[in-house]
Scaffold this motif. Structure first.
Motif, PDB file in Angstrom:
ATOM      1  N   GLU A 143      19.492 -62.550 -13.808  1.00 33.89           N
ATOM      2  CA  GLU A 143      18.394 -62.789 -14.752  1.00 33.89           C
ATOM      3  C   GLU A 143      17.364 -61.685 -14.620  1.00 33.89           C
ATOM      4  N   VAL A 144      16.569 -61.541 -15.642  1.00 31.70           N
ATOM      5  CA  VAL A 144      15.497 -60.553 -15.663  1.00 31.70           C
ATOM      6  C   VAL A 144      14.181 -61.297 -15.812  1.00 31.70           C
ATOM      7  N   THR A 145      13.209 -60.912 -15.027  1.00 31.20           N
ATOM      8  CA  THR A 145      11.881 -61.502 -15.109  1.00 31.20           C
ATOM      9  C   THR A 145      10.894 -60.398 -15.433  1.00 31.20           C
ATOM     10  N   VAL A 146      10.052 -60.636 -16.402  1.00 34.89           N
ATOM     11  CA  VAL A 146       9.045 -59.655 -16.795  1.00 34.89           C
ATOM     12  C   VAL A 146       7.674 -60.227 -16.478  1.00 34.89           C
ATOM     13  N   LEU A 147       6.903 -59.466 -15.741  1.00 31.27           N
ATOM     14  CA  LEU A 147       5.552 -59.864 -15.386  1.00 31.27           C
ATOM     15  C   LEU A 147       4.571 -58.951 -16.098  1.00 31.27           C
ATOM     16  N   GLY A 148       3.496 -59.510 -16.562  1.00 27.26           N
ATOM     17  CA  GLY A 148       2.446 -58.709 -17.169  1.00 27.26           C
ATOM     18  C   GLY A 148       1.635 -57.995 -16.112  1.00 27.26           C
ATOM     19  N   PRO A 149       0.894 -56.977 -16.498  1.00 27.66           N
ATOM     20  CA  PRO A 149       0.091 -56.253 -15.516  1.00 27.66           C
ATOM     21  C   PRO A 149      -1.083 -57.099 -15.048  1.00 27.66           C
TER      22      PRO A 149
END
Length: 64
Positions: A41-47
Motif C-alpha cells: 500500500e501507499v500512504t501519502v502524508l501532507g506537509p
C-alpha cells in the motif's frame, strides 16, 4: 514476471550484501509468484504546517 526475471540475480545480491530484506519474497518471484505484492500500500502524508518541500526532502522555511 518476464519484465523483471533477468533482474532477480541482481536483486538477490543486493539483498544478500545490503540491508535486510525478505529472501522469501525473492524466492517467490524467482518461482513466478507475485501475489504477496498485492498486500502493498501507499500512504501519502501532507506537509507539516511549518515545513515545506525542498530538493532533498523537508526544509524549514523562514518569512522574508
Amino acid at each position: 514476471m518476464a519484465l523483471v526475471r533477468d533482474q532477480l540475480p541482481t536483486w538477490r545480491r543486493r539483498w544478500r550484501d545490503g540491508p535486510p530484506a525478505t529472501g522469501e519474497q525473492l524466492d517467490r518471484l524467482a518461482e513466478g509468484g507475485f501475489h504477496h505484492l498485492h498486500d502493498g500500500e501507499v500512504t501519502v502524508l501532507g506537509p507539516p504546517p511549518d515545513r515545506g518541500y525542498g530538493m532533498c526532502g523537508r526544509l524549514t522555511t523562514y518569512q522574508t
